[in-house]
Design a protein around this motif. Structure first.
Motif, mmCIF file in Angstrom:
data_model
loop_
_atom_site.group_PDB
_atom_site.id
_atom_site.type_symbol
_atom_site.label_atom_id
_atom_site.label_comp_id
_atom_site.label_asym_id
_atom_site.label_seq_id
_atom_site.Cartn_x
_atom_site.Cartn_y
_atom_site.Cartn_z
ATOM 1 N N VAL A 66 2.301 -3.441 2.668
ATOM 2 C CA VAL A 66 3.448 -3.431 3.394
ATOM 3 C C VAL A 66 4.066 -4.877 4.127
ATOM 4 C CG1 VAL A 66 4.805 -1.858 5.057
ATOM 5 C CG2 VAL A 66 3.044 -0.957 4.055
ATOM 6 N N ALA A 67 3.021 -5.128 4.671
ATOM 7 C CA ALA A 67 3.276 -6.599 5.655
ATOM 8 C C ALA A 67 3.753 -7.696 4.391
ATOM 9 C CB ALA A 67 2.231 -7.092 6.278
ATOM 10 N N VAL A 68 2.948 -7.675 3.197
ATOM 11 C CA VAL A 68 3.298 -8.631 2.164
ATOM 12 C C VAL A 68 4.686 -8.436 1.906
ATOM 13 C CG1 VAL A 68 2.884 -9.450 0.030
ATOM 14 C CG2 VAL A 68 0.841 -9.018 1.470
ATOM 15 N N GLY A 69 5.066 -7.159 1.399
ATOM 16 C CA GLY A 69 6.454 -6.699 1.056
ATOM 17 C C GLY A 69 7.616 -7.285 2.109
ATOM 18 N N ALA B 199 2.719 -6.331 -5.485
ATOM 19 C CA ALA B 199 1.980 -6.120 -6.819
ATOM 20 C C ALA B 199 0.925 -7.219 -7.354
ATOM 21 C CB ALA B 199 2.692 -5.711 -8.055
ATOM 22 N N ALA B 200 1.400 -8.294 -7.509
ATOM 23 C CA ALA B 200 0.730 -9.484 -8.008
ATOM 24 C C ALA B 200 -0.695 -9.569 -6.871
ATOM 25 C CB ALA B 200 1.378 -10.835 -8.051
ATOM 26 N N VAL B 201 -0.164 -9.621 -5.595
ATOM 27 C CA VAL B 201 -1.516 -9.743 -4.711
ATOM 28 C C VAL B 201 -2.331 -8.480 -4.886
ATOM 29 C CG1 VAL B 201 -2.016 -9.410 -2.229
ATOM 30 C CG2 VAL B 201 0.075 -10.564 -2.722
ATOM 31 N N ALA B 202 -1.943 -7.382 -5.196
ATOM 32 C CA ALA B 202 -2.785 -6.202 -5.279
ATOM 33 C C ALA B 202 -3.795 -6.518 -6.316
ATOM 34 C CB ALA B 202 -1.942 -4.765 -5.588
ATOM 35 N N THR C 186 -8.458 1.442 -14.859
ATOM 36 C CA THR C 186 -7.745 2.750 -14.195
ATOM 37 C C THR C 186 -7.399 2.742 -13.008
ATOM 38 O OG1 THR C 186 -8.953 4.015 -15.973
ATOM 39 C CG2 THR C 186 -7.929 5.329 -14.575
ATOM 40 N N ARG C 187 -8.628 2.529 -12.088
ATOM 41 C CA ARG C 187 -8.250 2.410 -10.775
ATOM 42 C C ARG C 187 -7.266 1.365 -10.257
ATOM 43 N NH1 ARG C 187 -14.259 3.765 -8.203
ATOM 44 N NH2 ARG C 187 -14.000 5.860 -8.409
ATOM 45 N N LEU C 188 -7.540 0.274 -10.803
ATOM 46 C CA LEU C 188 -6.712 -0.983 -10.592
ATOM 47 C C LEU C 188 -4.989 -0.741 -10.679
ATOM 48 C CD1 LEU C 188 -6.780 -3.727 -9.581
ATOM 49 C CD2 LEU C 188 -6.617 -4.731 -11.893
ATOM 50 N N SER C 189 -5.138 0.078 -11.921
ATOM 51 C CA SER C 189 -3.390 0.580 -12.199
ATOM 52 C C SER C 189 -2.769 1.316 -11.299
ATOM 53 C CB SER C 189 -3.203 1.029 -13.666
ATOM 54 O OG SER C 189 -4.020 2.499 -13.648
ATOM 55 N N ALA D 297 0.753 -0.426 -4.653
ATOM 56 C CA ALA D 297 1.160 -1.691 -3.917
ATOM 57 C C ALA D 297 2.476 -1.951 -4.101
ATOM 58 C CB ALA D 297 0.267 -2.943 -4.038
ATOM 59 N N PHE D 298 2.892 -1.974 -5.431
ATOM 60 C CA PHE D 298 4.467 -2.216 -5.720
ATOM 61 C C PHE D 298 5.082 -1.497 -4.627
ATOM 62 C CE2 PHE D 298 8.338 -1.370 -8.026
ATOM 63 C CZ PHE D 298 8.830 -2.505 -8.429
ATOM 64 N N PHE D 299 5.261 -0.230 -4.771
ATOM 65 C CA PHE D 299 6.248 0.484 -4.022
ATOM 66 C C PHE D 299 5.757 0.152 -2.306
ATOM 67 C CE2 PHE D 299 6.645 3.013 -7.953
ATOM 68 C CZ PHE D 299 8.044 3.112 -7.851
ATOM 69 N N ALA D 300 4.645 -0.072 -1.882
ATOM 70 C CA ALA D 300 4.345 -0.535 -0.737
ATOM 71 C C ALA D 300 5.103 -1.608 -0.382
ATOM 72 C CB ALA D 300 2.713 -0.680 -0.490
ATOM 73 N N GLY D 301 5.184 -2.574 -1.440
ATOM 74 C CA GLY D 301 6.080 -3.890 -0.970
ATOM 75 C C GLY D 301 7.466 -3.321 -0.896
ATOM 76 N N ILE D 302 8.041 -2.608 -1.912
ATOM 77 C CA ILE D 302 9.429 -2.185 -1.789
ATOM 78 C C ILE D 302 9.533 -1.497 -0.533
ATOM 79 C CG2 ILE D 302 10.787 -0.498 -2.669
ATOM 80 C CD1 ILE D 302 10.553 -2.562 -4.878
ATOM 81 N N GLY D 303 8.743 -0.801 0.066
ATOM 82 C CA GLY D 303 8.780 0.043 1.298
ATOM 83 C C GLY D 303 8.694 -0.956 2.660
ATOM 84 N N GLY D 304 7.951 -2.024 2.271
ATOM 85 C CA GLY D 304 7.902 -3.195 3.302
ATOM 86 C C GLY D 304 9.138 -3.869 3.394
ATOM 87 N N ALA D 305 9.869 -3.886 2.117
ATOM 88 C CA ALA D 305 11.297 -4.703 2.396
ATOM 89 C C ALA D 305 12.254 -3.798 2.864
ATOM 90 C CB ALA D 305 11.537 -5.046 0.784
#
Lengths: 345, 388, 300
Positions: A65-68, A112-115, A213-216, A222-230
Motif C-alpha cells: 500500500v505504501a509503495v502504491g 505488482a513489479a515490486v511484488a 501459483t502462490r506468486l500469481s 499487490a497490484f490492487f494494494a497499489g491501486i488502493g494505496g493510490a
C-alpha cells in the motif's frame, strides 16, 4: 458466468450509479466513511488471494500500500508543486506529471513489479515464517521510504497530492477489483490457489507448481494494494511513512479475519463490520450523560472492543464470519450448478 | 444511534436558539480532535489536557461573550483516515467557532482541506512545521513558532554564546519533527559560521545509543557541542547514555527536551544540556506559569508531560481572544480576528501574527540545566531564519 | 581512542544490548518450541512486568522486592493470557495462533494506554544500579545494569537448562515439544505443562521488561513492541524453538546492530533495520533451521 456472479455485478453497477447521487445527497461525513470503507475493502479483498486462498499469511501487505501511495503521489504531483516539495527529484521524474487514473494504474503496476521481486524468494516460506518474513518486508519498505529523501521527503509528510478520490471512484475501483479477483478466484487459477493451501503435495501431483501459483496470487493482490494505496494518496492528499506501518496492518488484518479469510464477500463484510463498529464505538467512547448518570470518556475503549471481537472470532469462528464461502444467490433454474464450485462469487 | 440523538439534540438546541430562549447559555463550540490513543498520543494527550484546563478556567470566569466554551473532543486514533472522517463529522455536526488540535503534520494536513472548505479556522498547538499553514490555506494557524525559528535560535546560541565552532549532529530519523529540526539547525548553524563535523541517526524506540556514542567518542576531531534532535519520549535516556559514556560536551536540542523526563531520567547527566523552547516553564517561572503547573497537576495528577501541554493551554487562549475580539462565534469573523492577533500574552510567550503569515512571531527561549536544575539561559530572536 | 579499545567498547555495547534481546527471545522460543506459536503478546509481558514493578515501588515496596513482584505479576499475566485466549484456539493453524496473539497484544497495549496514558513514566532506579564502571581512563565503560542483564541472561539459560533436563515437569515439557499429542496420550497433564511454560516465558519477559526499563529509564505501554520484533529475529537466527539458539541469536543480533553503526559510514547506518531484516529473510530462505540447525521437531 454464474447467476450469482451476474447478480453481484448487477448490484455493483447499481450501487455505482447510486453513488453519483449519494455523494451530493448524503452528509459529507457519511460520504467520507463510505469512501474510506471502499478503499479499505479493496485493500482487504486484495489480501484475500494470498492470505486467504493460498494460505500464505502475509503481514507485509501494507508495505505494498505504501509503495502504491508513494508511486501515485510522486507521479501525480503537479510540476510546480514538485519543484517546492521534492527539489531533489531525479530529472526524469521532475518535469511531468500524470492525472488521477493513469497515476493510479501505474502505481498498481509498480507495486505488482515490486511484488514479483519480493515474492519470488519470500513465497518459498510457509506458516509463521512467511508472516515474520513479510513483517520484515514491511520494516524494510518503511526504512527505504524514510531514507529515500529525494523521492519521498523522508519522515516528513508527503503532501500536495490532488484530492481526486471521490466515492464513485473508490466504489468503482472496488467493483472492478472484486470482479477481477472474483473471476480469477473462480477460474482454474483460483482453484490452484486453494489447492496449494489445502495440500501442497497433492497439488503438485496434479501438476500445480506451488511457487508460481502462490506468486500469481501475491502479485495480483499487490497490484490492487497499489491501486488502493493510490486511492488513499488521492483521498487524503497527504501521508507519511508511519501511515503505512503496524497500526494500519492490524486494521486491515482484523477486517480480513473477522469477515472470513478465503472469501471476497467476507473481505467486504469484514471491512463494513469493523468500520461500522469503529465509527459507532468512537462516538460512544466520548462518554455519555444520562442526566444523573454520566460516563466519563474512555478513549481507547473502541480499540479494546475491536480486539475482543477479533479474539472472539478466532475462538468461536476461526474462519471468520463467512469462512471460505461467498455470499451466493440460489440459481432458480438449475440449483445443481451452484454446488460444484463452492467459492465462486 | 447516538449520532442521530446528537443531531436531534443539536437541532433542538438550534430551534431553541432561534426562539431566543436559550441564547445566553448556548455554548460556543470549538472542535478538538486529538490523537488521544495510538502512536502520537504521548504528545497529543498533554496538549488536550492543557486545552481542557484553559477552557475550564475561562468558563469558571464567566466564559467568552457571556457564553461558556465547549470543546468537541474526538479521539482520532493517530490515524489520518480517522482524522478526515472526524473532521467532516465535526464540520457537519453543528456550528463551530473554530477548531484546535494535533501535534503532527499528517493529522493537520488530513483535516486541513475539510476545515478550509468549510471556512472554519483551525489552530494547531504543536504541528510545528512552518510550511503547514501555506500547505492548507488561510484557515490554518500555528500557536507555536515554526521549527525553523527554534532551530535557528539554537544554532545562534551554540555559535555565539557557547562559542562552539564544530558540532556533531544526531537525529531521530523516524519523525518529521526531528528531521526538520536537524535540517533547519544545520542550515542556520553553517550560515552562522559553524561546521558540522559529523551526522548520525537513531530511531525512536531504540533504547540504546551506545554504538553511536562510542563512535562520537572515537572521532579524531572532537565536537565542541552535540546537537540532538530528539522526541520528548527519548530525551532523558539520550542524555543519560551520553554522560554515562563520558561525553561531557554541551548537548543542545529543541522543545522536545521540554519534559520532566529530561531531569528525572537524565539525572545529573542532564547538566550542561541546553534547549530552545517556548517559555521558561520551570517551577520558579513566572506567576501564570506556576499557576498553570499547579492547576495541571491538580487536574491530571502529574506535572505537564511536555511542552505541548502549555501550548494546548495557550491555543485555547488564542482562540478565546479571537472570539472575544470578533464579538461573535461566526467562524469567518473568528478567522479574521485570529489573523489580526497582536501581542497576546500566553504562558508560552507573546503571540502576534504578521499580515498573511499564520505562524506567530515568538521569541525562542533557551533553557539550560545546571546542578540538575533548569535555568533561563537566553532569549533569542534569530537574525537568520532558514526558509521553511 | 585506539582501534583495539574502540572494538572492545563496541563489543561491550553489543553484549549489553544482545543480552536483553536474548532474555526476551528465550521465552519466545520456549513457547514456540512447545506450541508452534509465534506469540506476539510476549513483548507485552515486558510492559506488564515493568509497570507492576513501578507501581510497587510507588507503593513504597523496596526496589528488590518490587522487581520480584513485577516479575511474578508478569508471569501471572502470561498464564492468564494462555488460559483465556490461547487455550481455546490450541491446535488451530499457525495463522490462527499468530493472529490471536496479535489481537492480545493490541488489547493489552490499548489497555495500558487507558490505564496509564501513553506518556512514558520515569522508572526510578537505585543509585547503586545506575553506576557506571569505567576503565582505561574512561575509554571503556559499562553500567551495572549491563552486567546485571548479562548475569540474568546467563542465570535464565542455566536455570532453563537445569529445568528441562533434571525436573519431571521439564522433561514433560520436552516431551510436549517433541509431540504434543503423544504427550497427552501417555498421560502428561499437557494443560499444566503449557501453563508452566507460559509462567516461565512470561516471567523472563517480565524480568527483561524491568531491565529494559532500567536501561532506558522509562516505562510506557508500547515498550514491548520493538524488543519483540528483535526477539523474533534473534530466535529465528538462532533456530526458532531452541533455547540456546535464542540466546545465541540475541547476542548475534546485538553484535550485528552495533557493528553496522560502528563500522559502516553514516550514509548506510539509517538502513540498519532493513539490513537486519534482509538478513533474517536470508536466514529463513537458506538456513531455516537457524544457526544451531534445529531440526523439525527436536527442541528445547
Amino acid at each position: 458466468m454464474s447467476r450469482t456472479q451476474t447478480i453481484w455485478i448487477g448490484i455493483g453497477v447499481v450501487l455505482l450509479a447510486l453513488s453519483f447521487f449519494a455523494q451530493n445527497l448524503l452528509p459529507d461525513y457519511a460520504v467520507r466513511v463510505l469512501t474510506i470503507t471502499c478503499i479499505n475493502a479493496l485493500l482487504v479483498a486484495s489480501m484475500a488471494p494470498a492470505n486467504g486462498m493460498t494460505g500464505v499469511f502475509s503481514l507485509g501487505h501494507v508495505g505494498f500500500v505504501a509503495v502504491g501511495a508513494y508511486a501515485a503521489g510522486i507521479l501525480s504531483l503537479p510540476v510546480a508543486t514538485k519543484g517546492s516539495m521534492l527539489p531533489d527529484l531525479p530529472g526524469w521524474l521532475a518535469g511531468w506529471y500524470l492525472s488521477f487514473l493513469p497515476s493510479t494504474l501505474v502505481a498498481g503496476c509498480v507495486t505488482a513489479a515490486v511484488a514479483i521481486v519480493v515474492g519470488a524468494p519470500l513465497l518459498r516460506l510457509s506458516g509463521h515464517f512467511v508472516s515474520v518474513a513479510t513483517l520484515g518486508f514491511l520494516v524494510i519498505v518503511n526504512e527505504i521510504v524514510i531514507n529515500a529523501d529525494s523521492l519521498t521527503r523522508g519522515a516528513r509528510t508527503f503532501t500536495g497530492v490532488p484530492l481526486e478520490t471521490t466515492l464513485p471512484w473508490a466504489l468503482g475501483w472496488l467493483v472492478v477489483g472484486l470482479i477481477a479477483l472474483g473471476r480469477i478466484a473462480s477460474s482454474p487459477t483460483g482453484r490452484a490457489w486453494r489447492a496449494t493451501r489445502e495440500d501442497v503435495v497433492a497439488a503438485r501431483a496434479i501438476g500445480i507448481e506451488t511457487q508460481p501459483t502462490r506468486l500469481s496470487a501475491f502479485v495480483l493482490g499487490a497490484f490492487f494494494a497499489g491501486i488502493g494505496g493510490a486511492l488513499y494518496a488521492h483521498y487524503l492528499g497527504s501521508f507519511s511513512p508511519k501511515s503505512f506501518l503496524f497500526a494500519y496492518t492490524f486494521t486491515l488484518i482484523s477486517m480480513l479475519v473477522i469477515g472470513g479469510m478465503g472469501s471476497l464477500s467476507g473481505a467486504v463484510l469484514g471491512t463494513v463490520v469493523v468500520t461500522a463498529l469503529s465509527e459507532v464505538l468512537r462516538n460512544l467512547e466520548r462518554g455519555m450523560d444520562f442526566g444523573a448518570l454520566s460516563i466519563p470518556p474512555l478513549y481507547g475503549a473502541s480499540q479494546i472492543a475491536l480486539g475482543l471481537l477479533f479474539i472472539a472470532i478466532m475462538i468461536l469462528r476461526p474462519e471468520g464470519l463467512l469462512g471460505p464461502r461467498e455470499i451466493r444467490f440460489p440459481n432458480a433454474r438449475s440449483p445443481k450448478e451452484t454446488t460444484h464450485d463452492s467459492a465462486a462469487p | 444511534m447516538t449520532l442521530l440523538r446528537r443531531e436531534l439534540l443539536l437541532g433542538l438546541a438550534a430551534s431553541l436558539a432561534l426562539m431566543g430562549a436559550a441564547l445566553a447559555a448556548d455554548p460556543i463550540r470549538i472542535a478538538a480532535p486529538f490523537n488521544v490513543t495510538g502512536g502520537l498520543s504521548s504528545l497529543d494527550a498533554p496538549a488536550l489536557n492543557g486545552a481542557k484546563l484553559k477552557v475550564a478556567e475561562i468558563n469558571a470566569a464567566g466564559g467568552v461573550l457571556g457564553r461558556p466554551l465547549e470543546l468537541e473532543v474526538f479521539d482520532t486514533k493517530s490515524d489520518a483516515t480517522t482524522v478526515a472522517s472526524v473532521a467532516s463529522q465535526l464540520v457537519g455536526g453543528g456550528k463551530l467557532a473554530a477548531g484546535i488540535g494535533f501535534t503532527d503534520s499528517d493529522s493537520a494536513l488530513a483535516l486541513g482541506p475539510i476545515f478550509q472548505k468549510a471556512g472554519i479556522p483551525f489552530v494547531t498547538p504543536g504541528a510545528t512545521s512552518p510550511k503547514l499553514p501555506d500547505q492548507v490555506g488561510d484557515t490554518m494557524f500555528l500557536a507555536c513558532f515554526g521549527d525553523n525559528v527554534q532551530a535557528a535560535a539554537g544554532a545562534e546560541f551554540v555559535r555565539d554564546q557557547l562559542k562552539a565552532k564544530q558540532v556533531f549532529l544526531l537525529r531521530d530519523n523516524s519523525a518529521e519533527y526531528t528531521t526538520l529540526l536537524a535540517k533547519y539547525f544545520e542550515a542556520a548553524y553553517v550560515k552562522a559560521g559553524g561546521t558540522i563535523i559529523g551526522h548520525d541517526d537513531y530511531k525512536s524506540g531504540d533504547k540504546s545509543l551506545t554504538a553511536q556514542i562510542t563512535k562520537i567518542k572515537a572521532m579524531a576531531t572532537k565536537p565542541d557541542a552535540i546537537y540532538i534532535a530528539a522526541n520528548p519520549d527519548d530525551i532523558g535516556l539520550v542524555v543519560k547514555q551520553f554522560r554515562q559514556a563520558g561525553v561531557m560536551q554541551p548537548i543542545i536540542g529543541g522543545d522536545g527536551y521540554d519534559t520532566p523526563l529530561l531531569l528525572s531520567v537524565g539525572g545529573k547527566g542532564a547538566n550542561d544540556v541546553y534547549f530552545s523552547t517556548h517559555a521558561y516553564m520551570a517551577a520558579d517561572g513566572t506567576k501564570p506559569i506556576q499557576a498553570f503547573i499547579k492547576a495541571y497537576n491538580a487536574a491530571n495528577k502529574t506535572d505537564p508531560e511536555n511542552a505541548f501541554a502549555a501550548l494546548g493551554y495557550d491555543t485555547v487562549a488564542l482562540v478565546a481572544d479571537a472570539i472575544k475580539r470578533a464579538g461573535s462565534d461566526d467562524p469567518a469573523k473568528v478567522k479574521e480576528a485570529l489573523a489580526a492577533t497582536k501581542g497576546l500574552e500566553g504562558i508560552t510567550g507573546t503571540i502576534s501574527f504578521r499580515p498573511g503569515v499564520r505562524v506567530p512571531d515568538k521569541t525562542a527561549t533557551i533553557i539550560g540545566v545546571k546542578d540538575e536544575k533548569l535555568f533561563l539561559a537566553a532569549q533569542v530572536t534569530p537574525s537568520f531564519v532558514p526558509a521553511p | 581512542m585506539s582501534p583495539l579499545l574502540y572494538l572492545t567498547q563496541q563489543t561491550i555495547n553489543a553484549l549489553a544490548i544482545g543480552s536483553l534481546y536474548a532474555l526476551v527471545s528465550i521465552g519466545l522460543s520456549l513457547i514456540f518450541g512447545i506450541l508452534r506459536m509465534a506469540n506476539f503478546a510476549h513483548g507485552d509481558m515486558m510492559m506488564v512486568g515493568a509497570f507492576a514493578t513501578l507501581l510497587l515501588v510507588h507503593a513504597g515496596v523496596p526496589f528488590g522486592v518490587a522487581v520480584v513482584g513485577g516479575v511474578l505479576i508478569g508471569a501471572l499475566a502470561g498464564a492468564l493470557v494462555e488460559r483465556i485466549a490461547y487455550r481455546p484456539v490450541r491446535g488451530s493453524s499457525d495463522v490462527t495462533l499468530l493472529l490471536t496473539s496479535l489481537a492480545v497484544t493490541y488489547i493489552l497495549e490499548n489497555l495500558g494506554i487507558l490505564i496509564f496514558t501513553s506518556s512514558p513514566q520515569n522508572f526510578p532506579l537505585p543509585a547503586l544500579l545506575d553506576d557506571v564502571v569505567s576503565m582505561f581512563d574512561g575509554q571503556l565503560i559499562f553500567t551495572r545494569i549491563n552486567v546485571l542483564t548479562l548475569a540474568a541472561t546467563g542465570v535464565a539459560l542455566l536455570f532453563l537448562g537445569w529445568f528441562v533436563t533434571r525436573t519431571t515437569m521439564g522433561l514433560g515439557m520436552r516431551a510436549a515439544a517433541e509431540d504434543l499429542g503423544a504427550a497427552n496420550i501417555v498421560g502428561l497433564d499437557v494443560n499444566r505443562l503449557i501453563i508452566v511454560a507460559f509462567v516461565l516465558a512470561s516471567g523472563f519477559a517480565g524480568l527483561a521488561g524491568v531491565l529494559w526499563a532500567a536501561q532506558s529509564g522509562v516505562v510506557e505501554p508500547a515498550m514491548g513492541f520493538t524488543p519483540l520484533l528483535k526477539a523474533f529475529i534473534a530466535a529465528i537466527i538462532g533456530g526458532f524453538g531452541s533455547i540456546p539458539g535464542a540466546v545465541l541469536g540475541g547476542f548475534l543480533l546485538g553484535a550485528l546492530e552495533t557493528m553496522i553503526v560502528a563500522f559502516l559510514p553514516s550514509s548506510i547506518t539509517p538502513y540498519r533495520d532493513a539490513i537486519v531484516f534482509a538478513l533474517l529473510i536470508a536466514f529463513l530462505l537458506f538456513r531455516p533451521a537457524g544457526i544451531l540447525r534445529v531440526q523439525g521437531e527436536a527442541k528445547l
